[in-house]
Structures are given as C-alpha cells and as structure tokens.
Design a protein around this motif. Structure first.
Motif, short mmCIF file in Angstrom:
data_model
loop_
_atom_site.label_atom_id
_atom_site.label_comp_id
_atom_site.label_asym_id
_atom_site.label_seq_id
_atom_site.Cartn_x
_atom_site.Cartn_y
_atom_site.Cartn_z
N LYS A 119 0.83 -1.21 0.00
CA LYS A 119 0.00 0.00 0.00
C LYS A 119 0.87 1.26 0.00
N GLU A 120 1.96 1.21 0.77
CA GLU A 120 2.86 2.38 0.81
C GLU A 120 3.47 2.63 -0.56
N LEU A 121 3.88 1.57 -1.23
CA LEU A 121 4.46 1.73 -2.57
C LEU A 121 3.42 2.23 -3.57
N GLU A 122 2.19 1.75 -3.43
CA GLU A 122 1.12 2.18 -4.33
C GLU A 122 0.80 3.65 -4.16
N LYS A 123 0.82 4.14 -2.92
CA LYS A 123 0.54 5.56 -2.66
C LYS A 123 1.58 6.46 -3.33
N LEU A 124 2.83 5.98 -3.38
CA LEU A 124 3.92 6.78 -3.92
C LEU A 124 4.18 6.48 -5.39
N ILE A 126 5.08 3.71 -6.88
CA ILE A 126 6.28 2.90 -7.07
C ILE A 126 5.85 1.52 -7.54
N ARG A 127 6.46 1.03 -8.58
CA ARG A 127 6.09 -0.25 -9.17
C ARG A 127 6.41 -1.41 -8.22
N LYS A 128 5.49 -2.37 -8.16
CA LYS A 128 5.67 -3.52 -7.27
C LYS A 128 6.50 -4.59 -7.97
N GLU A 129 7.49 -5.15 -7.23
CA GLU A 129 8.33 -6.20 -7.77
C GLU A 129 8.48 -7.30 -6.71
N GLN A 136 13.90 -2.44 -0.92
CA GLN A 136 14.88 -1.47 -1.41
C GLN A 136 14.21 -0.16 -1.83
N ASN A 137 13.15 -0.25 -2.61
CA ASN A 137 12.47 0.95 -3.12
C ASN A 137 11.85 1.75 -1.98
N GLY A 144 16.47 8.22 0.73
CA GLY A 144 17.24 8.75 -0.39
C GLY A 144 18.33 7.81 -0.86
N LYS A 145 18.71 6.84 -0.06
CA LYS A 145 19.68 5.81 -0.43
C LYS A 145 19.14 4.47 0.03
#
Length: 639
Positions: A119-124, A126-129, A136-137, A144-145
């Motif tokens: 959900k956090e990746l979807e809000k931003l 960011i593609r799911k892998e 990592q993402n 930032g790193k």
C-alpha cells in the motif's frame, strides 16, 4: 514527486492543521504543490510536489524533511549516530575514506511482501516487484539511499574480505552492502552532511529485512577505501549580497548582517568562514547540493529565500528622466514592419561581393578572403537580383523581398579620395500571377503602376513627407548612381523629399539583360532603393490630424469618359492638374483609368470626369457646356 505525510512526520513533528501554511512556505521557496490526496484507511495524505530539475537533491522523504526544517527552523526528530572507526583500517587519501559494510544473507524460500508495504508503494506510485526489491524501493523513497544486492563472485569491491567470509554454496546467497563517505579530521571521522543519517538508514533497513523475511541477521564485515575529494568551494562577497538583495525593511541603507548570513548558511548546511579582511564568505558546498549550487548568485538566492524576499525593500528606484530609445532604431523597426505588412520578406546578404559595373566606383579589398568576394558593394539591389536568379533556378516562384544594409562608395572632397559608408533600403518585386480581371481569365503579371502604388502606400504608412516624380536631373542621383544603370529609362521614377526637394530614392523596372532569362519568357521585375538616413529625415511625427470638411451633395452625379491623344512624354499628373485648373465648376473628380499605345506609337489616355452640383441636379444643357469646355482643354494637351 509524491511524499507521504506520515513519513514526513517520522522525521519532523508537524501539525496537520499547518499543512496549508507549509504549502505556502514551500511555494515561496520554489517548491510548488500540485495536489494533495487523502487516504482515510490509514489516516494519511500524499503530497504531490513539483520538483525542479535543479533540486535533484530532494529525492526522498528525508531530504524533503531537511528542506522543511531549513524553512520552518525546526529540528529533526532523529539524531545522527557517530560511527566508531579503527585507525588501522583507514587507507587515507587526502584524509577522505569510503566505508562499506557487508552482510551475507541466505534466503532459501519465497517471501511474500506484506500488504502494508504494498500500500505504501502504491501511494507513492512505485512499481511492485519482488519482496527484496520492494524493501529497497521503500528505503530509497524514505532515506534517499538504499542497500545493494551484489554477487560476491563478480563484484571486485569485496575481493579483499571475501576470504574472511564463510558462506554455504547456495545460489540464493545475498550480500547486502551499505556505503558512505567520511572525512578524517584530527584522526576523528566526520560524516558528510549528505550521509549524516547513514546509521539510522542501516538500522531501519536491517529491522525491516529481518521482520519481513524472518531471517536472523548475523555478523557484518567492513572495509575501507580512499578517494579524492571533489568538494566545491564558492566565495561570496558581502558587497555582492548587499547589491543583489538590497536594503532590509527595518531601516533604509541597512543591509542583512554578517551574523545573520552565517546563521542562514549553517541553517542551509553550508559550512562557511568569513574573511573580514577581504569581506567575503568562503563556503563549502555539500555533495547533495552540487547540482544546483554552482555560482555565487546561487548562494545569494538561497540566502534571500531563507531570509524571505518580502523582508527587503521592493520599491523600484524612480528614474529622473525618461530615456528615449534611439530614434533611428525605432524608425528602422517601423520601416521593417510596414514593408512586412505589405507582403515583402526581409533578406540579409553579405556586404562583400563582385561588382560587375562601374569599376571606377568599386572599392577593392586589398586582402580578400576569397576571389568571389573581392569588392565592397555600392548598392543593395545587385544582391537582390542574385537572390531572384537563384530563386528562379530552383523554384520559379514569385519573389517580393527587401533588405536594409550598408553600402560603400568613393567620395571626392577637395580632390582627395575618401570613402563613405551609408545605410540603404533596397527591394525587388516579381510576381507573374499578381492580379486577374475575372475568375475565368488567366492571372496577369504585376505592372509598374502596381509597384508604384505599393511604394506610395509604404511611404504613407511610415508618414514620410515624400513624392514620386520623374527624374529630371541625373547629376542629382548622388549615392543612387549605383542603381540607375540597372533600370530602364522609360520606366523610372524618383522618390523626392517634399521639404528639401532632394532625391532620396529611385524606383523602376529592371533591364532585361540583368534578369538572366530567355527572350521568349517576358517578365517584369521591379526594383527600388532608398537612402535610409534621408528617408528617416523626411518622416514627420503626426502630432495632430488634419481634415478637410466639405458638404456632401444630395444630388446625383454625372460621369463621362473620353479618350485623349497626348504626347509620349506628357505626365499623368500634368493632365489632371491642367483639367482641374482650367475647367469650370461642377467637376468633382478627374481620374485616369486607362493608357495604351497603338501601332503608330501614338499614346492615348482614358479620362473619367465626374460632374455634380451642390444645390441642384445638372441639366442637359449644363452638361453639354461642361463637355465642350473639357474638349477644348484636351485639344490643348494634344499639341
């Protein structure tokens, strides 16, 4: 770029009600908010910010939080953790070291990414892998790193310590590496500003990996390498800050103080030293700001952004006198616009050329660049004729062009030869399909009268006090003698200044031998050239409008057309003036509507006369009397 409000508050405590105020402050600092999206399920907001290309350092929530702390002057909730170094491990090159930490992990089963992370990746956006890549993402968007996943058999960076690491021969063996840069000062490691939260990033990553993968993370291995420092140093003069930012609002002639500048620079994480002798700040630019802080003006803009530009005087100094722009430059633009509006295209040609005529008047170049351009041009139209010839070779299209440029001529003053540089306006008009009498007929070429009307309209548009008339004194050609030899004597008019009665330009039809066309193809090419300096002198400024009021007659008019044989040299204006000056009343207008020459080379002119009375309708007897009077006048013109 999208940022989570929850993650921002992980680094800095912000009041949710202050989001609108924060949005305004970010906009003033150059970061605009495109949209704010609410997520009610987990009580979060996603802020979409427009990050400019010069602020690539704002690539994560941490860097945005650092930027916010700089603007609102608040502290981050996370304190930096100093790392412990062993001096024997440090391979020093200019006192700068690169520190790397390696973790061997053995993952033998498939791991499912938890829903909260997805959900956090979807809000931003960011593609799911796979799970490790998702972690990592997420870490990269937050800090930032992120950590690296490397192959121990191919990566040369861990050859020195690979012998010390015991691992099983498994295909899923993963090395997690964390790297950062440090500077040694007095044998004590000092972490760069861009890496100040490196240890927190490391702890957060390890905790997230162990929680999701259920793997016990064991001992880590570390090694050190040296590197050359490429820090950017910028010197900023205090006088330059005062000049660009100006006076503060507190009091006139009071500038931002030195201690305030130092505080702002520290707030921006720009460590500086002030040289009191030479009065400048020596500033070390951190690595994460090298993309946008490269010049002195960039540092001054940052100072003004944090100090707030509204704290400086924003009044513009009033000028005592109004500075008029160059009169000649303004008039030239007016001339160009008038010609463009009439359909002519501007061209630019080189002043170096080969003059075919008037060798005595040609100015030779002692050391020409090439043999094709050994002379300075003494007129504009020669180059325009070359433009026309090239146009016929490749396209055979109509061409209507003009050029404003310099000409060079010899001048003999007191029997001494000098050289003159003048600015002329030249033009060439060729149009084989200019007009047609009806839709069923073929288009006909432009005539001398059409071109004359175009030039008259141009002179009227620029308010030039000029007239077109026959050239009577060839000695008065002066600077236009370089144009006269290309024009037919029978189709030539001079452009005169009405005030001084001086010749300032010439208009005519190009001689056939200069057109470089076959004899079967009869074309009409017209050229003109005007002295720009004299043309500008003839332009009158219209301070007021002059009208002539005349009562309009309510009675009908009577129109009579007659054909009159005149001498070949008789001027059209002379015919009209003679009729108006010697006729009786009731003549409203006289127009020349046709002209032709018969086989015996006798010239005939068609004259249209309009009769009208102001107080009555003209009778048949009065009209006959007027026609008889007109016939007597035209008989005089035939002699």
């Amino acid at each position: 770029m999208k940022f989570s409000w929850k993650l921002i508050n992980y680094f800095i405590k912000l009041n949710e009600n202050g989001l609108i105020n924060l949005e305004k402050q970010l906009t003033l600092s150059g970061i605009e908010t495109e949209s704010i999206e609410n997520f009610q399920e987990d009580n979060d907001k996603v802020i979409d910010l427009s990050i400019t290309s010069n602020r690539k350092d704002i690539s994560s929530t941490l860097h945005l939080a650092i930027e916010i702390t700089t603007i609102v002057q608040k502290n981050l909730k996370i304190d930096p953790i100093k790392l412990q170094y062993k001096k024997k491990h440090c391979n020093q090159i200019n006192n700068h070291i690169h520190y790397t930490r390696v973790h061997p992990l053995d993952i033998k089963f498939k791991i499912t990414t938890p829903n909260w992370l997805l959900k956090e990746l979807e809000k931003l956006d960011i593609r799911k892998e796979d799970t490790i890549t998702n972690i990592q993402n997420y870490i990269r968007s937050k800090w930032g790193k992120t950590f690296e996943i490397i192959n121990p058999n191919k990566d040369s960076r861990i050859k020195n310590i690979k012998q010390k690491i015991y691992y099983h021969n498994s295909e899923k063996l993963i090395f997690l590496t964390f790297s950062t840069k440090h500077e040694l000062s007095n044998n004590t490691p000092r972490i760069y500003n861009s890496e100040i939260f490196y240890e927190n990033l490391y702890l957060d990553s390890m905790q997230l990996i162990s929680t999701i993968t259920k793997i016990t993370i064991g001992k880590y291995y570390e090694f050190y390498t040296g590197f050359e420092s490429n820090n950017i140093k910028i010197n900023v003069k205090k006088s330059r800050i005062d000049q660009l930012l100006g006076n503060t609002n507190e009091e006139k002639c009071k500038f931002i103080k030195i201690n305030e500048v130092t505080t702002i620079l520290e707030q921006l994480q720009l460590h500086s030293k002030y040289n009191r002798k030479n009065k400048y700040f020596s500033i070390n630019v951190p690595s994460h700001r090298t993309n946008d802080l490269k010049r002195e003006i960039d540092i001054i803009e940052e100072i003004g952004r944090i100090y707030r530009f509204q704290n400086f005087f924003n009044t513009i100094k009033t000028q005592q006198g109004i500075q008029n722009s160059c009169r000649e430059y303004t008039k030239l633009n007016h001339i160009r616009n008038a010609l463009r509006n009439l359909g002519l295209n501007e061209v630019i040609n080189c002043c170096l050329t080969t003059n075919q005529q008037d060798e005595l008047e040609t100015i030779k170049i002692h050391n020409p660049i090439n043999k094709e351009q050994p002379d300075l041009r003494f007129n504009i139209v020669d180059n325009l004729i070359k433009n026309h010839i090239n146009n016929l070779k490749y396209a055979e299209n109509n061409i209507e062009i003009f050029e404003i440029g310099k000409i060079f001529q010899k001048n003999y003053l007191n029997k001494k030869q000098t050289y003159l540089e003048k600015q002329h306006l030249g033009g060439l008009i060729y149009n084989s399909k200019y007009t047609r009498d009806s839709w069923s007929e073929k288009s006909s070429s432009i005539t001398f009268f059409h071109v004359k009307a175009i030039i008259e309209m141009f002179l009227e548009k620029i308010h030039a006090n000029t007239k077109l008339s026959y050239i009577t004194d060839l000695a008065n050609l002066d600077s236009l003698k370089g144009v006269n030899y290309t024009i037919k004597n029978s189709h030539r008019l001079g452009i005169y200044d009405n005030g001084s009665n001086n010749l300032i330009g010439i208009l005519g039809e190009l001689k056939t031998n200069y057109a470089h066309t076959s004899e079967k193809k009869q074309i009409n090419i017209f050229i003109f050239e005007i002295d720009i300096t004299k043309l500008i002198e003839s332009i009158q400024k219209k301070k007021h409008l002059k009208y002539q009021y005349k009562t309009y007659s309510k009675y009908p008019s009577v129109i009579r057309d007659i054909s009159v044989r005149v001498q070949p040299s008789t001027n059209i204006e002379t015919i009209k003036t003679t009729i108006l000056n010697n006729s009786k009343s009731f003549i409203e207008s006289v127009e020349i509507f046709n002209e032709y020459t018969n086989e015996n080379e006798e010239r005939f002119v068609g004259i249209r006369t309009t009769y009208r009375a102001q107080d009555k309708t003209l009778s048949t007897q009065e009209i006959k009397s007027l026609e008889k009077n007109l016939q007597e006048i035209t008989n005089r013109l035939q002699n």
